[in-house]
Design a protein around this motif. Structure first.
Motif, mmCIF file in Angstrom:
data_model
loop_
_atom_site.group_PDB
_atom_site.id
_atom_site.type_symbol
_atom_site.label_atom_id
_atom_site.label_comp_id
_atom_site.label_asym_id
_atom_site.label_seq_id
_atom_site.Cartn_x
_atom_site.Cartn_y
_atom_site.Cartn_z
ATOM 1 N N ASP A 1 0.856 -1.184 0.000
ATOM 2 C CA ASP A 1 0.000 0.000 0.000
ATOM 3 C C ASP A 1 0.893 1.235 0.000
ATOM 4 O OD1 ASP A 1 -2.562 1.586 0.820
ATOM 5 O OD2 ASP A 1 -1.043 2.093 2.340
ATOM 6 N N PRO A 2 0.615 2.223 -0.853
ATOM 7 C CA PRO A 2 1.524 3.364 -0.989
ATOM 8 C C PRO A 2 1.798 4.117 0.308
ATOM 9 C CG PRO A 2 -0.034 3.334 -2.803
ATOM 10 C CD PRO A 2 -0.480 2.278 -1.838
ATOM 11 N N GLU A 3 0.756 4.318 1.120
ATOM 12 C CA GLU A 3 0.997 5.078 2.345
ATOM 13 C C GLU A 3 1.810 4.273 3.353
ATOM 14 O OE1 GLU A 3 -1.291 7.973 5.544
ATOM 15 O OE2 GLU A 3 -2.383 7.186 3.822
ATOM 16 N N MET A 4 1.580 2.963 3.413
ATOM 17 C CA MET A 4 2.394 2.111 4.275
ATOM 18 C C MET A 4 3.847 2.120 3.807
ATOM 19 S SD MET A 4 2.019 -1.982 5.022
ATOM 20 C CE MET A 4 0.391 -1.767 5.736
ATOM 21 N N ALA A 5 4.044 2.065 2.492
ATOM 22 C CA ALA A 5 5.397 2.084 1.940
ATOM 23 C C ALA A 5 6.098 3.395 2.279
ATOM 24 C CB ALA A 5 5.346 1.878 0.432
ATOM 25 N N HIS A 6 5.365 4.473 2.217
ATOM 26 C CA HIS A 6 5.921 5.790 2.560
ATOM 27 C C HIS A 6 6.407 5.790 4.011
ATOM 28 C CE1 HIS A 6 5.090 10.432 2.797
ATOM 29 N NE2 HIS A 6 6.352 10.134 3.014
ATOM 30 N N GLY A 7 5.575 5.272 4.916
ATOM 31 C CA GLY A 7 5.971 5.216 6.320
ATOM 32 C C GLY A 7 7.187 4.343 6.550
ATOM 33 N N LEU A 8 7.258 3.219 5.848
ATOM 34 C CA LEU A 8 8.410 2.328 5.990
ATOM 35 C C LEU A 8 9.684 2.969 5.439
ATOM 36 C CD1 LEU A 8 6.891 -1.153 5.125
ATOM 37 C CD2 LEU A 8 7.780 -0.398 7.336
ATOM 38 N N ALA A 9 9.540 3.728 4.366
ATOM 39 C CA ALA A 9 10.705 4.416 3.806
ATOM 40 C C ALA A 9 11.282 5.413 4.808
ATOM 41 C CB ALA A 9 10.327 5.109 2.507
ATOM 42 N N LEU A 10 10.409 6.162 5.471
ATOM 43 C CA LEU A 10 10.876 7.109 6.481
ATOM 44 C C LEU A 10 11.527 6.376 7.658
ATOM 45 C CD1 LEU A 10 7.910 9.650 6.549
ATOM 46 C CD2 LEU A 10 10.248 10.120 5.810
ATOM 47 N N ARG A 11 10.929 5.262 8.047
ATOM 48 C CA ARG A 11 11.506 4.486 9.146
ATOM 49 C C ARG A 11 12.877 3.934 8.760
ATOM 50 N NH1 ARG A 11 7.590 0.024 11.342
ATOM 51 N NH2 ARG A 11 6.310 1.908 11.434
ATOM 52 N N LEU B 1 14.974 5.236 6.697
ATOM 53 C CA LEU B 1 15.925 6.351 6.768
ATOM 54 C C LEU B 1 16.418 6.547 8.197
ATOM 55 C CD1 LEU B 1 14.432 9.140 4.465
ATOM 56 C CD2 LEU B 1 16.673 8.067 4.253
ATOM 57 N N ARG B 2 15.485 6.534 9.131
ATOM 58 C CA ARG B 2 15.864 6.756 10.534
ATOM 59 C C ARG B 2 16.748 5.640 11.065
ATOM 60 N NH1 ARG B 2 10.450 8.222 10.662
ATOM 61 N NH2 ARG B 2 9.795 6.406 11.895
ATOM 62 N N TYR B 3 16.628 4.440 10.485
ATOM 63 C CA TYR B 3 17.459 3.311 10.894
ATOM 64 C C TYR B 3 18.782 3.263 10.136
ATOM 65 C CZ TYR B 3 13.478 1.356 13.459
ATOM 66 O OH TYR B 3 12.443 1.145 14.349
ATOM 67 N N GLY B 4 19.046 4.288 9.333
ATOM 68 C CA GLY B 4 20.341 4.369 8.679
ATOM 69 C C GLY B 4 20.443 3.685 7.340
ATOM 70 N N SER C 1 12.671 12.681 10.136
ATOM 71 C CA SER C 1 13.876 12.079 9.566
ATOM 72 C C SER C 1 14.909 13.125 9.165
ATOM 73 C CB SER C 1 13.494 11.210 8.354
ATOM 74 O OG SER C 1 12.570 10.218 8.728
ATOM 75 N N LEU C 2 14.994 14.193 9.915
ATOM 76 C CA LEU C 2 15.857 15.305 9.523
ATOM 77 C C LEU C 2 17.328 14.916 9.475
ATOM 78 C CD1 LEU C 2 14.211 18.242 11.527
ATOM 79 C CD2 LEU C 2 13.881 17.618 9.126
ATOM 80 N N ALA C 3 17.794 14.177 10.459
ATOM 81 C CA ALA C 3 19.210 13.807 10.478
ATOM 82 C C ALA C 3 19.557 12.943 9.274
ATOM 83 C CB ALA C 3 19.547 13.080 11.771
ATOM 84 N N ALA C 4 18.700 11.973 8.965
ATOM 85 C CA ALA C 4 18.958 11.089 7.832
ATOM 86 C C ALA C 4 18.869 11.845 6.515
ATOM 87 C CB ALA C 4 17.966 9.927 7.841
ATOM 88 N N LEU C 5 17.896 12.714 6.370
ATOM 89 C CA LEU C 5 17.781 13.503 5.145
ATOM 90 C C LEU C 5 18.969 14.445 4.995
ATOM 91 C CD1 LEU C 5 13.954 14.261 5.212
ATOM 92 C CD2 LEU C 5 15.176 12.876 3.506
ATOM 93 N N GLY C 6 19.534 14.869 6.131
ATOM 94 C CA GLY C 6 20.715 15.717 6.082
ATOM 95 C C GLY C 6 21.932 15.015 5.530
#
Length: 347
Positions: free
Chosen positions: A16-26, A28-31, A69-74
C-alpha cells in the motif's frame, strides 16, 4: 542506483503506498538511506532568497510531514530540505486510502488533507535539526479552522525560530476552500498576517497551484510584489487528469509527477516575467534534463518528491551530477547564469 536500493524500491512498490511511505521514512531513521552528504561543485553552488545552497535540488514538502527524519535527510545529496505541512493542531487528514501510485504515468495522486502531528510536536523536532543544512517548513491550515488564514501565522510564530525559511501553502487541493485563499484580496490579507507574525525574520515563500489562469497568475504576481514574499514555489499538485493512463487516474486529489511537468513549467515561466523574486520549480522533476529545463524556464532552484517513489534517493545525486554536466556543456559557470535562458520556449 545500487542493487540494494532496487530491491528495496521493488518491495515498497508492492505495498500500500501510504504504508510504503511510512516504511521508507523508518528505514531512513534506521540508517538505510544514502550518506553522500550534499553534492556540490562551484557550478552548482547558488543562493536563493539569501540562503546559500550547495546545489539547487531540494526536497519538496510532503515527504517528511512531521520532521521525523531530519538527520537522515541531512546525509543525502539534497541542497535543501522542506518538511511539513504543519498545522496549529494535530489532524488525521482525510480517510484512507488517500495515496495512489500511477505507475504507468510515473505519477501519484494524493488527498492526504494536511495529516500531521501539529506544530508543537514538529517544533520540538525542528529544534534538534542538523545545523549545517538549509531547512524550510511548509505552513498549513487546519481543516476545522474558522480562520484558515490565521493558522499560517500561528505556525510561523511557533516554529519560525527553528527553520531557515517558511512556505505559505494555499495551493493544496485537499483542504476545502484552501485554494480560495489564492484570490488577490484574500491572499493580500493572509500574507499581511503572516509577515506580521515573522518574528524570526526568515524568508517567507509562497506556494501556488498550477491550475491558475493567466489572469490569476498576474494577480498572484501583484500580491508577491507588494507583500515582502522572498520567493515563489511553482507549483503544487494539479486537479487535471489530461493524458493519464493509470487505472487510478480518476481518484480525487492532487496529481504529482511526470504529467505535471509541462503545466507547472509553463506557469513558472509566465510568473518569471512578472516578478523579480526567485522562483523554485516543482512538478515532474525526475531527471537532470528536467531540472535544467525548469532553471532555464526561470527557476533559481527546483524541488522533487514523487520521482523518489520511482528512482529512490540516489536519484538526487544523479540529478545534481547531471545538472552540473549540462551547465558545463552549455558554457554556464553557475546555476545563476542559466536562469531564464530558455524561458521563451515555455511562453
Amino acid at each position: 542506483m545500487s542493487a540494494l536500493e532496487k530491491i528495496g524500491l521493488r518491495a515498497l512498490r508492492r505495498m500500500d503506498p501510504e504504508m510504503a511511505h511510512g516504511l521508507a521514512l523508518r528505514g531512513l531513521r534506521y540508517g538505510l538511506g544514502p550518506k553522500t552528504g550534499a553534492l556540490t561543485t562551484d557550478r552548482l553552488k547558488t543562493t536563493v532568497a539569501g540562503l546559500d545552497l550547495p546545489n539547487p535540488i531540494g526536497l519538496a514538502a510532503g515527504f517528511d510531514k512531521n520532521a521525523e527524519s531530519l538527520a537522515a535527510l541531512g546525509d543525502t545529496a539534497f541542497g535543501f530540505l522542506e518538511v511539513g505541512a504543519a498545522t496549529p493542531l494535530p489532524q488525521e487528514g482525510n480517510p484512507r486510502p488517500r495515496l495512489y501510485r500511477l505507475t504507468e504515468d510515473r505519477a501519484a495522486i494524493n488527498r492526504f488533507g494536511f495529516n500531521n502531528e501539529g506544530m508543537e510536536a514538529i517544533a520540538i523536532r525542528l529544534a534538534r535539526r542538523p545545523k549545517n543544512r538549509v531547512l524550510g517548513l511548509n505552513l498549513g491550515a487546519n481543516k476545522t479552522s474558522d480562520d484558515k488564514a490565521a493558522d499560517f501565522a500561528t505556525v510561523l510564530r511557533h516554529c519560525g525560530a527553528h527553520v531557515d525559511f517558511a512556505t505559505v501553502n494555499v495551493s493544496s487541493p485537499n483542504t476545502e476552500k484552501l485554494r480560495d485563499l489564492q484570490g488577490k484580496a484574500a491572499l493580500e490579507a493572509l500574507l499581511g498576517g503572516v509577515m506580521a507574525a515573522n518574528d524570526a525574520d526568515i524568508p517567507v515563500f509562497l506556494k501556488i497551484a498550477p491550475d491558475l489562469s493567466e489572469t490569476e497568475v498576474a494577480d498572484v504576481a501583484d500580491v508577491v510584489r507588494s507583500s515582502g514574499i522572498s520567493a515563489v514555489i511553482a507549483t503544487n499538485t494539479t486537479l487535471s487528469r489530461e493524458g493519464l493512463q493509470s487505472p487510478h487516474k480518476d481518484q480525487a486529489g492532487g496529481l504529482s509527477g511526470q504529467p505535471l511537468f509541462e503545466r507547472s513549467t509553463r506557469v513558472l515561466a509566465q510568473l518569471s516575467t512578472l516578478v523579480d523574486v526567485p522562483l523554485i520549480g516543482v512538478g515532474g522533476v525526475g531527471s537532470a534534463e528536467q531540472a535544467y529545463a525548469k532553471i532555464r524556464a526561470g527557476a533559481s532552484a527546483v524541488q522533487l518528491y514523487t520521482a523518489l517513489v520511482y528512482g529512490g534517493l540516489s536519484l538526487v545525486g544523479e540529478i545534481a551530477r547531471g545538472l552540473d554536466a549540462l551547465l558545463a556543456r552549455d558554457g554556464f559557470a553557475s546555476v545563476a547564469d542559466a536562469i531564464g535562458t530558455g524561458r521563451e520556449d515555455w511562453l
